[in-house]
Design an enzyme around this catalytic site. Sequence first.
Site, PDB file in Angstrom:
ATOM      1  NE  ARG A  68      -8.023  41.574  14.451  1.00  0.00           N
ATOM      2  CZ  ARG A  68      -8.722  41.334  13.341  1.00  0.00           C
ATOM      3  NH1 ARG A  68      -9.945  41.806  13.198  1.00  0.00           N
ATOM      4  NH2 ARG A  68      -8.203  40.629  12.358  1.00  0.00           N
TER       5      ARG A  68
ATOM      6  NE  ARG B  82     -10.714  36.679   2.661  1.00  0.00           N
ATOM      7  CZ  ARG B  82     -10.984  36.760   3.952  1.00  0.00           C
ATOM      8  NH1 ARG B  82     -12.056  36.177   4.452  1.00  0.00           N
ATOM      9  NH2 ARG B  82     -10.199  37.434   4.759  1.00  0.00           N
TER      10      ARG B  82
ATOM     11  CE  LYS C 224     -14.201  41.259   6.290  1.00  0.00           C
ATOM     12  NZ  LYS C 224     -12.862  41.864   6.229  1.00  0.00           N
TER      13      LYS C 224
ATOM     14  NE  ARG D 251      -5.098  38.768   7.625  1.00  0.00           N
ATOM     15  CZ  ARG D 251      -5.350  39.252   8.849  1.00  0.00           C
ATOM     16  NH1 ARG D 251      -4.346  39.475   9.692  1.00  0.00           N
ATOM     17  NH2 ARG D 251      -6.567  39.510   9.224  1.00  0.00           N
TER      18      ARG D 251
ATOM     19  NE  ARG E 106      -7.117  36.661  13.075  1.00  0.00           N
ATOM     20  CZ  ARG E 106      -7.938  37.107  12.140  1.00  0.00           C
ATOM     21  NH1 ARG E 106      -9.128  37.615  12.494  1.00  0.00           N
ATOM     22  NH2 ARG E 106      -7.596  37.067  10.868  1.00  0.00           N
TER      23      ARG E 106
END
Length: 368
Positions: A306, A267, A192, A324, A312
């Site tokens: 990533r 969400r 996204k 998640r 992160r």
Amino acid sequence: MIKLHDLQFIPFITEDEIIVAIDKISEKLNKDFADKTPLFISVLNGAFMFTSEVIKRFNHDCEVTFVKLSSYQGTKTTHQVQQLIGLEENISDRDVIILEDIVDTGNTIEVLSNILKDKGCTTFKIATLFFKSEVYTKQINIDYLGIDIPNRFIVGYGLDYNGLGRNLTEVYQLKSNTMTNLVLFGPPGAGKGTQAEVLKQKYDLIHISTGDVFRYNIKNATDLGTLAKSYIDKGQLVPDEVTINMLNAEVDKNPDAKGFIFDGFPRTEDQADSLAKLLASKGSEVSAMVALEVEDEVLVQRLLERGKTSGRPDDADERIIRNRIKVYYNETAILKNYYQKQDKYFGVDGVGAIDEITERLSNTIDSL
Ligand code: AMP
């Protein structure tokens, strides 16, 4: 969205909200007129639905009569108010309650109150379902007020646009601008953020990533950041109230935007409802939810990859990544249904080269 004649209208006030307002007015009327036999004067055509609801709720003796006045032609108020059907009842010693669907400039109410005074009715009360306090110019007091609305052209619940729309049980407002608002959807790792960066340039839109805003706040150790961190570190959703307030503030920072790409928002259904309200307050709506569809195992691999460079913490740990994704399916994926019901859901294959996926998304956006 609905179309009446040549114009498009978007949802504005729900039936539930209207019912709450009518209940409130009716309760007061029942109290104030308990030992009287009031004469309700309903102003046709628009007030017929409101009138019926108020009368059904009135528990004491009463009478009902109708006058017909007209002040609208098309969507503009004309300053000529004509009385079309006169009052035949003797009203000089009656307890009169005027029932209006909407009071805006107050011209109609002024004309009506003069007619009532001419007929010897010195005190009367006014009840209106909708009121545009922003544009009301008269001194006459509105005694029972349902919902105060901004200066928008509305239809539904008795109100029309050139004859159409009176039968709608919710209220719609004229779609007043041409914003493009995209909800970019998909599980964590679907791409996204990457696609939003490209699309915002291409379509001149403002990109709001709630995840990015949270991370910015965490980095700067704000109160919001501290609060959000405890949820984000576990891969859980930050509470709706916090997220919604933050999103509203981000949108308000861009009053002249041609539109937004919402990335990571909404969400939950409450977030989706609040987004609809926020955009409606701008005369706009969500144009489409475009969803990147990617298989779970591909997502996990992408996020672990990533995590090697993103810094992160929620990307570094496979258990949190899987949580998640689980949260996405348990709490967020229902939004597919939410937008599908509005014919706004567009799924796009999210596997392939970045520019291939951009092209797929663009094809969908261009077709809106
Ligand atoms: P993201 O960058 O979109 O993957 O978001 C990272 C984390 O921020 C999520 O796992 C949530 O903890 C939090 N978050 C982001 N957007 C929302 C939202 N709309 N509602 C609740 N929590 C959110």
